[in-house]
Motif scaffolding. Structure first.
Motif, PDB file in Angstrom:
ATOM      1  N   VAL A   1       0.935  -1.299  -0.005  1.00 12.65           N
ATOM      2  CA  VAL A   1      -0.135  -0.042   0.109  1.00 12.65           C
ATOM      3  C   VAL A   1       0.975   1.232   0.038  1.00 12.65           C
ATOM      4  O   VAL A   1       0.657   2.414  -0.769  1.00 12.65           O
ATOM      5  N   ALA A   2       1.943   1.187   0.822  1.00 10.44           N
ATOM      6  CA  ALA A   2       2.849   2.230   0.885  1.00 10.44           C
ATOM      7  C   ALA A   2       3.552   2.764  -0.517  1.00 10.44           C
ATOM      8  O   ALA A   2       3.484   3.923  -0.954  1.00 10.44           O
ATOM      9  N   ASP A   3       4.030   1.363  -0.977  1.00  6.82           N
ATOM     10  CA  ASP A   3       4.789   1.731  -2.379  1.00  6.82           C
ATOM     11  C   ASP A   3       3.840   2.101  -3.343  1.00  6.82           C
ATOM     12  O   ASP A   3       4.141   3.058  -4.200  1.00  6.82           O
ATOM     13  N   ALA A   4       2.722   1.641  -3.509  1.00  2.21           N
ATOM     14  CA  ALA A   4       1.558   1.924  -4.349  1.00  2.21           C
ATOM     15  C   ALA A   4       1.252   3.330  -4.445  1.00  2.21           C
ATOM     16  O   ALA A   4       1.065   4.078  -5.257  1.00  2.21           O
ATOM     17  N   THR A   5       1.126   3.799  -3.016  1.00  5.78           N
ATOM     18  CA  THR A   5       0.787   5.360  -2.599  1.00  5.78           C
ATOM     19  C   THR A   5       1.769   6.303  -3.066  1.00  5.78           C
ATOM     20  O   THR A   5       1.527   7.244  -4.127  1.00  5.78           O
ATOM     21  N   ILE A   6       2.926   5.963  -2.854  1.00  3.74           N
ATOM     22  CA  ILE A   6       4.209   6.855  -3.392  1.00  3.74           C
ATOM     23  C   ILE A   6       4.412   6.803  -4.802  1.00  3.74           C
ATOM     24  O   ILE A   6       4.708   7.949  -5.326  1.00  3.74           O
TER      25      ILE A   6
ATOM     26  N   PRO B   1       8.786  10.449  -9.719  1.00  2.00           N
ATOM     27  CA  PRO B   1       8.967  10.739 -10.612  1.00  2.00           C
ATOM     28  C   PRO B   1       9.029   9.581 -11.846  1.00  2.00           C
ATOM     29  O   PRO B   1       8.872   8.374 -11.404  1.00  2.00           O
ATOM     30  N   LEU B   2       8.475   9.635 -12.998  1.00  2.00           N
ATOM     31  CA  LEU B   2       8.352   8.697 -14.186  1.00  2.00           C
ATOM     32  C   LEU B   2       9.351   8.116 -14.194  1.00  2.00           C
ATOM     33  O   LEU B   2      10.579   8.117 -14.512  1.00  2.00           O
ATOM     34  N   GLY B   3       9.173   6.573 -14.251  1.00  2.00           N
ATOM     35  CA  GLY B   3      10.503   5.623 -14.438  1.00  2.00           C
ATOM     36  C   GLY B   3      10.877   5.291 -12.809  1.00  2.00           C
ATOM     37  O   GLY B   3      11.676   4.322 -12.721  1.00  2.00           O
ATOM     38  N   ALA B   4      10.349   5.791 -11.863  1.00  2.00           N
ATOM     39  CA  ALA B   4      11.099   5.640 -10.661  1.00  2.00           C
ATOM     40  C   ALA B   4      10.408   4.389  -9.911  1.00  2.00           C
ATOM     41  O   ALA B   4       9.412   4.121 -10.421  1.00  2.00           O
ATOM     42  N   HIS B   5      11.351   3.628  -9.318  1.00  2.00           N
ATOM     43  CA  HIS B   5      10.528   2.384  -8.737  1.00  2.00           C
ATOM     44  C   HIS B   5       9.743   2.569  -7.578  1.00  2.00           C
ATOM     45  O   HIS B   5       9.102   1.851  -7.005  1.00  2.00           O
TER      46      HIS B   5
END
Length: 194
Positions: A172-177, A182-186
């Motif tokens: 959930v945290a990763d999906a939110t962030i 920035p485009l292309g950031a993991h």
């Protein structure tokens, strides 16, 4: 439903409140309610933006997570005897987080005693952390149990990620962030102790 409260005050740092507000509000509204609370119903940032708050400081008592923003006004709030009376937190059931000078608010409430903590790199803030019984460290993010502090405004992204991970989970945290990365950031927190 999780309840997140952002504690603010007059002369708050805009990015430290609004960045967290925006990121937390990206969580599905059916899963998370986000509120800004302060001593006064209207507060003004260090750059002159005035906002209406959603409730009093005491609302932090019932939140699942409490996020303290920073700014010059944090010092006056930390020294205000009404602050400690209004905001009684329980880290055994609440996630507590602070960005930059917000750490001195956690310190004033006794939640940094015996812990490592970070803050904006200024001598007066380090002195206040020491007075609160904390060990100041130079790090972007310091976590111990349900308490975390972060230094420098953009570290707020990783602090928000940490809070969301504690309340929900890492996905959930990763999906939110990722919705703001920035485009292309993991969107991963390299080196962060989550």
């Amino acid at each position: 439903m999780k309840h997140i409260v952002l504690v603010a005050f007059d002369r708050f740092t805009d990015i430290d409140l609004f960045l967290a507000w925006d990121l937390f509000r990206r969580i599905d509204a059916a899963r998370c309610d986000v509120r800004i609370v302060a001593k006064n119903p209207r507060i003004t940032s260090s750059t002159g933006i005035t906002i209406d708050c959603h409730g009093p400081l005491a609302a932090a008592r019932e939140a699942d997570a409490v996020y303290f923003c920073s700014g010059q006004g944090s010092r006056a709030l930390a020294d205000d005897p009404e602050f400690a009376d209004a905001v009684r937190l329980d880290e055994s059931r609440q996630v507590l987080a602070a960005i930059d000078s917000g750490a001195i608010l956690l310190g004033a409430l006794g939640h940094l005693h015996g812990r490592r903590a970070t803050t904006y790199p200024s001598p007066d803030l380090r002195t206040r952390l020491l007075a609160a019984g904390a060990t100041p460290v130079d790090a972007a993010l310091v976590t111990e149990g349900n308490v975390a502090t972060a230094a420098q405004c953009l570290a707020g992204v990783e602090l928000v990620r940490w809070v969301i991970t504690r309340l929900f989970d890492r996905s959930v945290a990763d999906a939110t962030i990722a919705t703001a990365a920035p485009l292309g950031a993991h969107g991963d927190a390299r080196g962060a102790d989550l």
